[in-house]
Design an enzyme around this catalytic site. Structure first.
Site, PDB file in Angstrom:
ATOM      1  N   GLU A  47       4.860   6.054   5.274  1.00  0.00           N
ATOM      2  CA  GLU A  47       5.406   6.294   3.933  1.00  0.00           C
ATOM      3  C   GLU A  47       6.912   6.051   3.976  1.00  0.00           C
ATOM      4  O   GLU A  47       7.612   6.594   4.827  1.00  0.00           O
ATOM      5  CB  GLU A  47       5.117   7.731   3.489  1.00  0.00           C
ATOM      6  CG  GLU A  47       5.796   8.154   2.203  1.00  0.00           C
ATOM      7  CD  GLU A  47       5.463   7.245   1.022  1.00  0.00           C
ATOM      8  OE1 GLU A  47       6.413   6.712   0.398  1.00  0.00           O
ATOM      9  OE2 GLU A  47       4.258   7.070   0.736  1.00  0.00           O
ATOM     10  N   ASP A  99       9.025   1.546   6.098  1.00  0.00           N
ATOM     11  CA  ASP A  99       8.487   0.582   5.142  1.00  0.00           C
ATOM     12  C   ASP A  99       7.263  -0.072   5.770  1.00  0.00           C
ATOM     13  O   ASP A  99       7.315  -0.562   6.911  1.00  0.00           O
ATOM     14  CB  ASP A  99       9.541  -0.472   4.813  1.00  0.00           C
ATOM     15  CG  ASP A  99       9.002  -1.529   3.878  1.00  0.00           C
ATOM     16  OD1 ASP A  99       8.899  -1.244   2.672  1.00  0.00           O
ATOM     17  OD2 ASP A  99       8.668  -2.623   4.353  1.00  0.00           O
ATOM     18  N   ASP A 157      -2.474   1.377   0.435  1.00  0.00           N
ATOM     19  CA  ASP A 157      -2.380   1.756  -0.978  1.00  0.00           C
ATOM     20  C   ASP A 157      -0.914   2.014  -1.306  1.00  0.00           C
ATOM     21  O   ASP A 157      -0.496   3.140  -1.505  1.00  0.00           O
ATOM     22  CB  ASP A 157      -3.225   3.008  -1.240  1.00  0.00           C
ATOM     23  CG  ASP A 157      -3.214   3.434  -2.708  1.00  0.00           C
ATOM     24  OD1 ASP A 157      -2.686   2.678  -3.537  1.00  0.00           O
ATOM     25  OD2 ASP A 157      -3.734   4.529  -3.006  1.00  0.00           O
ATOM     26  N   PRO A 207      -2.454  -6.316  -5.324  1.00  0.00           N
ATOM     27  CA  PRO A 207      -1.751  -7.472  -4.770  1.00  0.00           C
ATOM     28  C   PRO A 207      -0.886  -8.207  -5.789  1.00  0.00           C
ATOM     29  O   PRO A 207       0.118  -8.822  -5.414  1.00  0.00           O
ATOM     30  CB  PRO A 207      -2.905  -8.368  -4.275  1.00  0.00           C
ATOM     31  CG  PRO A 207      -4.036  -7.429  -4.034  1.00  0.00           C
ATOM     32  CD  PRO A 207      -3.908  -6.369  -5.090  1.00  0.00           C
TER      33      PRO A 207
END
Length: 225
Positions: free
Chosen positions: A94, A127, A145, A150
Site C-alpha cells: 500500500e 508503490d 486492486d 486497467p
C-alpha cells in the site's frame, strides 16, 4: 414527505505522496476518496473477496501459497485472505501512509484488526508498480486492486502496470503456475488480450453483478510453468 439523505462526513483528509486522500463516513459506510475520485467503500466487498478466492481456486493445490495483495483499500481482500488458514504468507503493498494509519489506528480497524494481527500478514508501504519491478521476492498469487480497472487508473503512472512491461514484471514475481488476479470496475476484453499477448495462460474473467450498471470483474491469468 421530503426524503432526507445522510451527508458524508469527512473523518480525515491528508495530502499524500500522490495527492489528496480522504476518509469519510456516509451513513454506516466508510469511503475512500483519492484526488476527488471515489475509490471504494464498505458497502459490499463481494468482488474483493472474489479476487482472493478466485486466485486461490486457480492455484494447483500447492500448500500454504504466498499471496501479494496490491492495495489495502478498505481491507476486504486482506481480511478475507487472513480468514482462510490455507494461505501462507500474506503481503500487502500500500503506497498511501494515511490508508495504513486508518487501518492500524483508525475507523477501518473494525475490518482489518484481526488480519493485521495475524502473524502471516506483512504490510509494505510502497508503490506497487515500483515494488513488482524491484522486489526479489516471489509469490504464488498476485491479487491486485489499486485502480478502478486497467482503463481507469487512480494516477497516470499506474497505467504502466497493465502494459506489456508491467505484466512482465508481475510474471517475474510469480512462481511457475502462479496466478495473477486483477480487480476491475468493469470487464475488459482488451485487457484479456493484453494478458494473452504477455504470455499468460488460462485467461478468463469472473463477474459480480451490481445493483446498477455494468458488473464488477476479476481478470484471472496463470503464469506458465
Amino acid at each position: 414527505m421530503t426524503a432526507v439523505y445522510d451527508t458524508p462526513v469527512v473523518l480525515d483528509r491528508r495530502e499524500g505522496p500522490y495527492g489528496e486522500v480522504v476518509l469519510r463516513r456516509h451513513g454506516v459506510l466508510l469511503q475512500i476518496i483519492a484526488n476527488g475520485c471515489f475509490l471504494m467503500d464498505t458497502s459490499d466487498g463481494r468482488s474483493e473477496r472474489l479476487l482472493v478466492d478466485a486466485a486461490r481456486a486457480a492455484l494447483d493445490g500447492r500448500a500454504a501459497p504466498a499471496v501479494l495483495i496490491g492495495g489495502l483499500g478498505v481491507g476486504f481482500s486482506l481480511a478475507h485472505a487472513a480468514a482462510d488458514p490455507g494461505w501462507g504468507r500474506i503481503t500487502v503493498v500500500e503506497r498511501e501512509p494515511a490508508v495504513i494509519d486508518w487501518h492500524r489506528d483508525g475507523p477501518l480497524a473494525e475490518i482489518s484488526a484481526d488480519a493485521l494481527a495475524d502473524p502471516r500478514t506483512t504490510i509494505v508501504r510502497a508503490d506497487l508498480v515500483a515494488y513488482v519491478n524491484e522486489t526479489s521476492d516471489t509469490f504464488d498469487a498476485l491479487c491486485l486492486d489499486i485502480d478502478n480497472g486497467p482503463g481507469w487508473t487512480v494516477t497516470e503512472d499506474n497505467g504502466s502496470l497493465y502494459s506489456p512491461a508491467g505484466l512482465a514484471a508481475c510474471a517475474r514475481v510469480l512462481r511457475p503456475g502462479g496466478v495473477l488476479a486483477v480487480w476491475s470496475a468493469e470487464p475488459s476484453p482488451e485487457f484479456e488480450g493484453t494478458l494473452r499477448n504477455a504470455g499468460f495462460q488460462q485467461v478468463r474473467t469472473e463477474e459480480v453483478p451490481v445493483a446498477r450498471g455494468v458488473p464488477d470483474a476479476v481478470h484471472l491469468a496463470v503464469r506458465p510453468g
